[in-house]
Design a protein around this motif. Sequence first.
Motif, PDB file in Angstrom:
ATOM      1  N   LEU A 299      13.822  25.674   7.238  1.00 22.82           N
ATOM      2  CA  LEU A 299      13.732  26.861   8.090  1.00 22.82           C
ATOM      3  C   LEU A 299      14.041  26.563   9.551  1.00 22.82           C
ATOM      4  CD1 LEU A 299      10.492  28.529   6.666  1.00 22.82           C
ATOM      5  CD2 LEU A 299      12.867  29.154   6.173  1.00 22.82           C
ATOM      6  N   LEU A 300      13.707  25.333  10.004  1.00 20.90           N
ATOM      7  CA  LEU A 300      13.743  25.048  11.434  1.00 20.90           C
ATOM      8  C   LEU A 300      14.431  23.741  11.783  1.00 20.90           C
ATOM      9  CD1 LEU A 300       9.972  25.884  11.932  1.00 20.90           C
ATOM     10  CD2 LEU A 300      11.830  27.239  12.912  1.00 20.90           C
ATOM     11  N   LEU A 307      15.640  30.244  10.353  1.00 19.66           N
ATOM     12  CA  LEU A 307      14.669  30.733  11.334  1.00 19.66           C
ATOM     13  C   LEU A 307      15.008  30.266  12.736  1.00 19.66           C
ATOM     14  CD1 LEU A 307      12.147  32.553  10.882  1.00 19.66           C
ATOM     15  CD2 LEU A 307      13.185  31.648   8.800  1.00 19.66           C
ATOM     16  N   ALA A 310      17.873  32.500  13.808  1.00 19.38           N
ATOM     17  CA  ALA A 310      17.437  33.862  14.112  1.00 19.38           C
ATOM     18  C   ALA A 310      16.779  33.940  15.483  1.00 19.38           C
ATOM     19  CB  ALA A 310      16.471  34.345  13.026  1.00 19.38           C
ATOM     20  N   MET A 311      15.913  32.971  15.791  1.00 15.10           N
ATOM     21  CA  MET A 311      15.210  33.021  17.080  1.00 15.10           C
ATOM     22  C   MET A 311      16.140  32.719  18.240  1.00 15.10           C
ATOM     23  SD  MET A 311      11.415  31.416  16.286  1.00 15.10           S
ATOM     24  CE  MET A 311      11.910  30.027  15.267  1.00 15.10           C
ATOM     25  N   ASN A 323       6.113  25.660  16.400  1.00 14.84           N
ATOM     26  CA  ASN A 323       6.876  26.062  15.227  1.00 14.84           C
ATOM     27  C   ASN A 323       6.874  24.909  14.230  1.00 14.84           C
ATOM     28  OD1 ASN A 323       8.283  28.754  15.117  1.00 14.84           O
ATOM     29  ND2 ASN A 323       8.894  28.146  17.191  1.00 14.84           N
ATOM     30  N   LEU A 336       5.241  29.896  12.932  1.00 14.86           N
ATOM     31  CA  LEU A 336       6.507  30.446  13.402  1.00 14.86           C
ATOM     32  C   LEU A 336       6.194  31.330  14.592  1.00 14.86           C
ATOM     33  CD1 LEU A 336       8.295  31.515  10.080  1.00 14.86           C
ATOM     34  CD2 LEU A 336       8.938  29.614  11.583  1.00 14.86           C
ATOM     35  N   LEU A 353      11.395  37.639  12.678  1.00 13.18           N
ATOM     36  CA  LEU A 353      10.924  36.505  11.890  1.00 13.18           C
ATOM     37  C   LEU A 353      10.772  36.890  10.426  1.00 13.18           C
ATOM     38  CD1 LEU A 353       8.234  35.129  14.367  1.00 13.18           C
ATOM     39  CD2 LEU A 353      10.466  34.122  13.876  1.00 13.18           C
ATOM     40  N   TRP A 354      10.194  38.038  10.183  1.00 16.08           N
ATOM     41  CA  TRP A 354       9.956  38.448   8.796  1.00 16.08           C
ATOM     42  C   TRP A 354      11.262  38.692   8.059  1.00 16.08           C
ATOM     43  CZ3 TRP A 354       5.174  37.765   7.119  1.00 16.08           C
ATOM     44  CH2 TRP A 354       4.866  38.189   5.820  1.00 16.08           C
ATOM     45  N   ALA A 356      14.178  37.383   8.715  1.00 17.20           N
ATOM     46  CA  ALA A 356      14.854  36.107   8.484  1.00 17.20           C
ATOM     47  C   ALA A 356      14.240  35.381   7.291  1.00 17.20           C
ATOM     48  CB  ALA A 356      14.772  35.239   9.741  1.00 17.20           C
ATOM     49  N   LEU A 357      12.925  35.456   7.150  1.00 15.08           N
ATOM     50  CA  LEU A 357      12.278  34.856   5.982  1.00 15.08           C
ATOM     51  C   LEU A 357      12.706  35.562   4.699  1.00 15.08           C
ATOM     52  CD1 LEU A 357       8.672  34.277   7.367  1.00 15.08           C
ATOM     53  CD2 LEU A 357      10.305  32.502   6.710  1.00 15.08           C
ATOM     54  N   THR A 360      16.133  34.446   3.739  1.00 16.71           N
ATOM     55  CA  THR A 360      16.130  33.078   3.229  1.00 16.71           C
ATOM     56  C   THR A 360      15.561  33.027   1.818  1.00 16.71           C
ATOM     57  OG1 THR A 360      15.779  32.321   5.502  1.00 16.71           O
ATOM     58  CG2 THR A 360      15.463  30.702   3.760  1.00 16.71           C
TER      59      THR A 360
END
Length: 977
Positions: A299-300, A307, A310-311, A323, A336, A353-354, A356-357, A360
């Motif tokens: 994710l990061l 994620l 996205a951010m 994070n 997150l 955030l939601w 993007a999750l 994924t």
Amino acid sequence: MPTFEKRHSHAIPSLRSTIEVYVEPLSGAQHIHVANEHSELAFLVAFPTVPDTSDGRAHILEHLSLAGSKRYPVRDPFFAMMRRSTAPFMNAMTYADRTVYPYASTDRNDFFNLLDVYLDATFFPRLDYLNFLQEGWRHTLADGQLGYQGVVFNEMKGAFSDPMRAMYGGITAALLRGTTYEFVSGGDPLAIPDLTHRMLKDFHATHYHPSQAVFMTAGPIAATEIQERIAQRVLAEIPGVLPRLQPELADVATPRTAVIRVPAQAGRDDDFGFQLAWVTGESADAAVHYETRLLQAGLLGDASAPLARAMETAGFGRPSRLNGMDPGARQMLFHLGMAGLREEQADSARQLLWQALERTAEEGVPHAMLRAALRDIRFGQRDTSSGGMPNVLQRMLQAVPVVMRGGDVHGAFDSDKALGVLEERIADPAYFRNLVRAMLDNPARLEAAIVPDPGYFDARAALEKERLAGRQAALTEAERARIVADSAALDEQQRRRGDTSVLPRIHPSEVSRVTRTLPVVPAAPGGAFLFPVASNGISQARVQYDISALPPADWPWLQLYCELRQGLGVDGRDYQAASAWRKERVPVFAIGLQPSLGAGKPLALELQFLASGLEEDHAGIAEVLTAYVGSPRFDEYERIGFLAARLARSRLTNLAQAGNRYAALAAEAPLSALRRFEDAVGGATALPFTGEIERLAGTGEGRAVLAARLAQVHAALLGCPVSVLCAGSSGELAALAGAIVLPAPAAAAARSPAAPDDAAPLPDTSLAAPLARPLATPLANAALHAPGQVNHCSAAWAVPGPTHPDAAALSVAAQLMTNQLLHTAIREQGGAYGGHASNSPHAGIFSLASYRDPRLAATYADFAAAIEAMATRDFDTEQLEEAIIGVIKGLDRPLSPFDAVGVAWTEHRRGMDAATRQRFRERVLDCTLAEVRAAVDTWLRTAPASRAAFAGNLAQDLDGLVPVDLAQLAGAVGVAA
């Protein structure tokens, strides 16, 4: 005599170690021994400490346990042993649910000396009342006004200056409500005065029992030798079994919400944040640990991860500093969050955030990303780098919570089994998607609004003042007399010289007179320096540009270049593709500046591109270095603006946390070319540049200026002399060096800057253009201010370099002054967390400093008194020898293979050969008190100090220092375009 029973053992070839697990059946005490043939002997003992209050009892107990014990009734045996031991690492740490006492030494006698002291300190502390007043908290009466004092009290006032601490503490308190994690383990200064001496003693009795203890050791020594000492010193003296303590498990059945206030600067409307946090399972469960680690990587893990992407491309805000996975508590957390928001953007951040999750969970991530994550775990298993703590001790500290929480001991040290399982699982594309879906469906989560509060410190100060006023109004004459009597008794104890003869020590005659051997810097006819070292299957390569000839006006731009380049595109790839590509090829990549200053030499400055990986990663190492040196991209204007703004805002929101560094550099920069460089790129002098970078990042034209400057930095860089340095255990180092292809300066300059055809024309700028109104000199004699609750004081003198005969005596003087003068005056009597002197021959600086200090003017008076006392104080032979041992300990600090190569290279640049180092060592070992006094008189007493302090408030006596507001400073000067 109690006897430990061996339960099992496990060999770990990649660590060249065997993990042995023992239990003493009568008490249940656990002993984990890491048997190996490494040079360092390491020890720790850990206890579960699970307070149900924020009065800091676990933290204050840590301090008092090291302040005198049954066999060693010395007022401060811990600090005494720091100067009587050659151990390169001694410490104690209080975490949210445990307290750990570790040390490491390369000398067998020293190891057992410290073992006796640590065992007695933790199991049989005196817990003296006066020490409680000194280290914990006490009331004071100054001019009839009631106040608070105490080392931990002031330490935690400094800790509360950190917005990150406030945010993290608020999240854990809300999500893990009803557990020990709801409270401030270090202590909230508003709650610390609720703790009594009796409460502290009761806490020790229930938490520091052999049945609660975990012992860990490492090194070429039989476990039975250590166990015999533990049995004799502890187990035979403390019978019985107490139920083993464990932190509670939070019951989070439904999602929770919270509003968390954090300290912030006034005048900004974009310091809001939004955080999500999940409970993912018990952190001692290997499956939970490694699955959460995969979640973090997927994710990061890099700029292309969903994620992170996205951010970073949201068009508002930025990723917060919190994070990813968090194994600190008994239950693993996953965070997150976004920062830099306006208040109305918090809901947009949540949706971002939601969503993007959700994407994924539907689409997954590339298999290569997960494969690289497993490669990184394997690399970490082999990595022997040490940093500020011995590598084996780092591994032991990471294993402690797993052992205490009932997890797999062997798995805490060896990742091979977990990697085998994960390699099979990630072959299924649905595996990672299911991990993300499970997190989305997990109701054990928190949604937190982060609210900046410019009045944070004022509100806390008002509460403290109100409580003191109420207490003073109710004060009886008997209580007043008790406060006065306690203060007098404590003052008398602090002034009384303790008898340390009961403590063991290492004498100068017992240490080697021969300086340590460093790797030889080889000849490099082709520009490649090859260092064969025992690196446990890891290789490292550096491309190093000697940029010493570039003017000082370029220094901030060079630092900005290093900090931004890793986040930009390369070799035809945009920054996201480049990030993913680099991550697939090497586990470690960095760009940085390396300054060095030799005796009689000008400042030398190198800019290094570094890549490291397993031996099988040689092709990747060469490809990454070739691309990042030769094929940069500076046309991603929006990305450059985002990275620059994030970097600037991070610095400008943490002014108080960096206050000690700002103060030290401001005091030292006028006296040293090395410190002047460090101040220009990371001190208060750099803040105007930082503020202007933030403003440039906010406009299209400004981003074009930044892009042009970065491109010009790169072109200038490639015109400088270059060398390649390769180190590792492989015989293929020459091939690795040969595979790194460096551009010709002329060809590289022709390609820079690389801008798209449809981009706005780049401004006509010059790399050498300085700040429009540069700070002509560093901010010496300044009281650097940002809102806070403590100060950091610094004073400095110019002194000779390491080849001068007085350099050794000044180094001994610094140890002697710290041990015998400053520790008592600044920490014990003054209440600061620390006070010390240091001599830095390579910087040409002798300095005095205090850290998290409630005082300012009185501390400078103590500094002046310490300098004078060096001429008149009757120091004895033992005190002088302790100071000598302190210097030798610093010279002999163990180095990992790559650290040794780095030190060898730096010494080579400084012109410090083995003979020069040998002369310095001999001068230290042969140093006399007369030489110390003569050096102090020559270099310190006869020259005025350069002073600077960080001042948490400006209402106090500033001792003649000129107030400088750091936030205003960041907006005071512009950058010439």
